[in-house]
Design a protein around this motif. Sequence first.
Motif, short mmCIF file in Angstrom:
data_model
loop_
_atom_site.label_atom_id
_atom_site.label_comp_id
_atom_site.label_asym_id
_atom_site.label_seq_id
_atom_site.Cartn_x
_atom_site.Cartn_y
_atom_site.Cartn_z
N GLU A 56 35.30 64.82 51.50
CA GLU A 56 33.98 64.84 52.56
C GLU A 56 34.01 63.48 53.23
OE1 GLU A 56 34.30 67.58 53.14
OE2 GLU A 56 34.86 69.27 51.60
N ASP A 57 33.79 63.45 54.59
CA ASP A 57 33.83 62.28 54.96
C ASP A 57 32.25 62.27 54.69
OD1 ASP A 57 32.37 63.68 56.87
OD2 ASP A 57 34.01 63.01 58.14
N ASP A 58 31.15 63.07 54.56
CA ASP A 58 29.77 62.43 54.33
C ASP A 58 29.24 63.02 52.99
OD1 ASP A 58 29.31 62.33 56.96
OD2 ASP A 58 29.46 64.17 57.50
N ILE A 59 30.22 63.02 51.82
CA ILE A 59 29.25 63.21 50.39
C ILE A 59 28.77 62.16 50.02
CG2 ILE A 59 31.61 61.54 49.68
CD1 ILE A 59 30.58 65.25 47.94
N GLU A 60 28.68 61.46 50.77
CA GLU A 60 27.47 60.41 49.68
C GLU A 60 25.91 60.86 50.00
OE1 GLU A 60 28.69 58.61 53.39
OE2 GLU A 60 29.35 59.34 51.84
N VAL A 61 25.90 61.84 50.96
CA VAL A 61 24.40 62.70 51.81
C VAL A 61 24.28 63.70 50.82
CG1 VAL A 61 23.81 63.95 53.29
CG2 VAL A 61 25.39 62.47 53.83
N VAL A 62 25.12 64.18 50.08
CA VAL A 62 24.52 64.95 48.85
C VAL A 62 24.83 64.59 47.44
CG1 VAL A 62 24.79 67.16 50.70
CG2 VAL A 62 27.51 66.06 48.87
N GLU A 63 25.54 63.79 47.48
CA GLU A 63 26.52 62.99 46.06
C GLU A 63 26.09 60.86 45.85
OE1 GLU A 63 29.14 64.26 42.27
OE2 GLU A 63 29.41 65.23 44.02
N ALA A 73 42.64 67.19 62.33
CA ALA A 73 41.20 67.54 62.57
C ALA A 73 40.66 66.81 64.25
CB ALA A 73 40.39 66.31 61.26
N ALA A 74 39.72 68.39 64.42
CA ALA A 74 38.90 68.45 65.26
C ALA A 74 37.46 69.17 65.04
CB ALA A 74 39.56 69.52 66.27
N GLY A 75 37.01 69.33 64.02
CA GLY A 75 35.72 69.40 63.92
C GLY A 75 35.76 70.95 62.87
N GLU A 76 36.44 71.41 62.79
CA GLU A 76 36.42 72.84 62.35
C GLU A 76 37.01 72.89 60.55
OE1 GLU A 76 38.08 76.29 64.08
OE2 GLU A 76 39.56 75.34 64.29
N ALA A 77 37.28 71.51 60.16
CA ALA A 77 37.18 71.30 58.63
C ALA A 77 38.54 72.11 57.69
CB ALA A 77 35.66 70.86 57.51
N LEU A 78 39.35 71.95 58.53
CA LEU A 78 40.28 73.44 58.05
C LEU A 78 41.09 72.52 56.80
CD1 LEU A 78 41.77 74.87 61.60
CD2 LEU A 78 40.29 75.48 59.76
N LEU A 79 40.97 73.10 55.96
CA LEU A 79 41.23 72.41 54.77
C LEU A 79 42.84 71.82 54.46
CD1 LEU A 79 40.85 72.37 51.54
CD2 LEU A 79 41.87 74.51 50.94
N PRO A 80 43.54 72.02 55.16
CA PRO A 80 44.57 71.61 55.35
C PRO A 80 44.33 69.66 55.58
CG PRO A 80 45.62 73.41 55.73
CD PRO A 80 43.92 73.16 55.40
N GLY A 131 22.95 70.52 53.58
CA GLY A 131 22.97 69.35 54.73
C GLY A 131 23.76 68.26 55.90
N VAL A 132 24.59 68.72 55.27
CA VAL A 132 26.02 68.68 55.84
C VAL A 132 26.55 69.36 57.33
CG1 VAL A 132 28.34 67.39 56.14
CG2 VAL A 132 26.32 66.75 54.30
N GLY A 133 26.96 70.87 56.32
CA GLY A 133 27.47 71.98 57.25
C GLY A 133 28.51 71.89 56.75
N ARG A 134 29.98 72.74 57.70
CA ARG A 134 30.92 73.09 57.41
C ARG A 134 32.02 71.90 56.55
NH1 ARG A 134 34.74 76.75 57.66
NH2 ARG A 134 36.71 76.55 57.61
N ALA A 135 32.32 72.10 55.70
CA ALA A 135 32.70 70.84 54.85
C ALA A 135 34.06 71.77 53.99
CB ALA A 135 31.89 70.96 53.39
N TYR A 136 34.76 70.92 53.83
CA TYR A 136 35.97 71.48 53.19
C TYR A 136 36.50 72.18 51.82
CZ TYR A 136 38.17 68.56 56.70
OH TYR A 136 38.63 67.85 57.99
#
Length: 649
Positions: A460-467, A100-107, A274-279
């Motif tokens: 998602e490491d920021d899932i609590e922001v939206v859920e 992981a390097a910020g692109e949130a690639l699914l694998p 509110g988060v941006g690109r995600a898996y």
Amino acid sequence: MTPDRPGEGPEVPEGELAPEDDAVIGRVFARSLKVLAALAVAALIVVALRYVFRAGPEEAVEIPVAAPRAVEAAPRDVPVVPFTDVTAEAGIDFVHVNGAAGEALLPETMGAGGAFFDFDRDGDQDLLLVNSTTWEAVLPDAEAGPGTGPTMSLYENDGAGKFADRTAGSGLEEVSFYGTGVAVGDVDGDGWPDVFVSAVGPNRLFRSVEGQREHGLRFEDVTATAGVAGADTEWSSSSAFFDADGDGDLDLLVGNYVRWSRQIDIEVGYQLTGVGRAYGPPLNYGGTTMDLYRNDGSGVFTDVSEEAGLHILNPATETPVAKTLGLAPVDIEGDGDIDVVVANDTVRNFLLVNDGNGVFTEDGELYGLAYGRDGAATGAMGADAADFRNDGELGFAIANFANEMTSLYVSQGDPTLWSDEAITAGIGAPSRRVLSFGLFFFDYDLDGRLDLLQVNGHLEDDIEVVEPSQQYRQAPQLFWNAGPDAASTFVPVEPAPGDGLTRELVGRGSSYADVDGDGDLDVLLLQTGDRPLLLRNDQETGHRWLRFLLRGDGERVNRDAIGAWVEVEQETAGGAVVQRRRVMPTRSYQSQVEPVVTIGLGEAASVDELTRVEVLWPDGTRQPVDIDRLDRVVDVEYESASSGLGPVE
């Protein structure tokens, strides 16, 4: 002024009502009276008809009233067994690299698995941990060579639960690739375990090298000669060795996830507000097919996927359906042929019914295993199968996405009829909020009933922001099997504060083995982009046990005895109980458990309470096993039916 909610707003003075309003109100009131009168007339007609059409004098009808079935309340003495985090103490310093390097690639969020197996054949369970790598090492435009990135790790067990890193010089450190899952089996019949690792991109098969064992065990990459790499563009997940065609050697089934590339991932462009690109879920990725490789007995394989019925297509679009993450191979019909339940993510699950020659028919919808309780596909991840009630009925547990309870399909006295009993069995509601991946049945307290453990963690490491009801790291869940007389079969276990099972993880794969030789089962929980967790089972129930290590002859039965069953009948205070446990290392999610079968015997006083101990081999042979004492490992070598032991009728 427009009111904020329906029915709200400033009160209108009576004098401001126009005369037309009075007329409208009057007409509405008159209509209401007419409607009420019509309803009253209709009611009278219905009552009259009941008397007109009544045949003869009215007879009293006796309606039997049965009292509710008395069900024992959920037991309060749930055994809370300590699971101690011994990862560092055991010498395991592995860290999974997901790139992981910020692109949130699914694998990156799907993690990798691990396997317990005895790679040096010294009688204890060693450990292989699959690693992924950096994208620079695997993307088509990257300049990389063997060994330029992270590799998997091999740990040798000293028999007491202490592990030494034996990766260097093992041959497993010579290539860095984006590994996902693992399966272990003796593919060439030489008595030594070989290792298959699935991947994003080409898969790998490592054969145990016989000639170098006296100087330390070594594995050789034989992927090219074995013919099991798969397509360069494929993303493979869980895999399984078993004898698909009944010829005595191990074939290889590989589940593939979705049609994926970095370019496709970027184009899908999943976003969280509110988060941006995600898996995100795999809804916008195309499905794929599964791969079946038939072994010629020497460890050379032929791709027979299409002729074996594994190119399953959507009849409307003629496109592949599968989005496979979990496999549960088991003989559901008792005919000796290994069938497979396939956990597919966001599309229907499969049931691959084997005809005995390694040709499969997909009957998931017909048998009732394809969809969740509401008739829709679920976000299915890991899977396992077991006779968890000791009643001869199989159950399949499938871990699902957040807000989808874990599925528990149970056969209804008929191997072609299944029903999801997750709610009534007690795992439905507690599992609904979490996002589950690896899960497996095992008897953690050795009372003779199979319990259930599942490892959880969000994408998602920021899932609590939206859920807000969700969180990235989630604690695993352990369910105790309370037995047939309880209100529900499974009861959630609440670990003591500080216990290893209270740790919140980004959980993915999971496995178990008796790593310290004390007879109970220890647990391995794996994370994506983080360290694994080895939890030592420190139960002190005093319960007795037996462990069975089975070996086939390599001709009629594969040497690993994969597909065999151990049956133990025991006289207990509540009557005779038959435990049926299978040799099937492929369980959970992208992982493999030890091949040894553990039978918990509860408070058994002696071997005299065991009225029958048998092995049912994959070729149908039943072989009795003599037990001279409890709390031991029993080695069982296959004896053919020609010795006087007849096949199962």
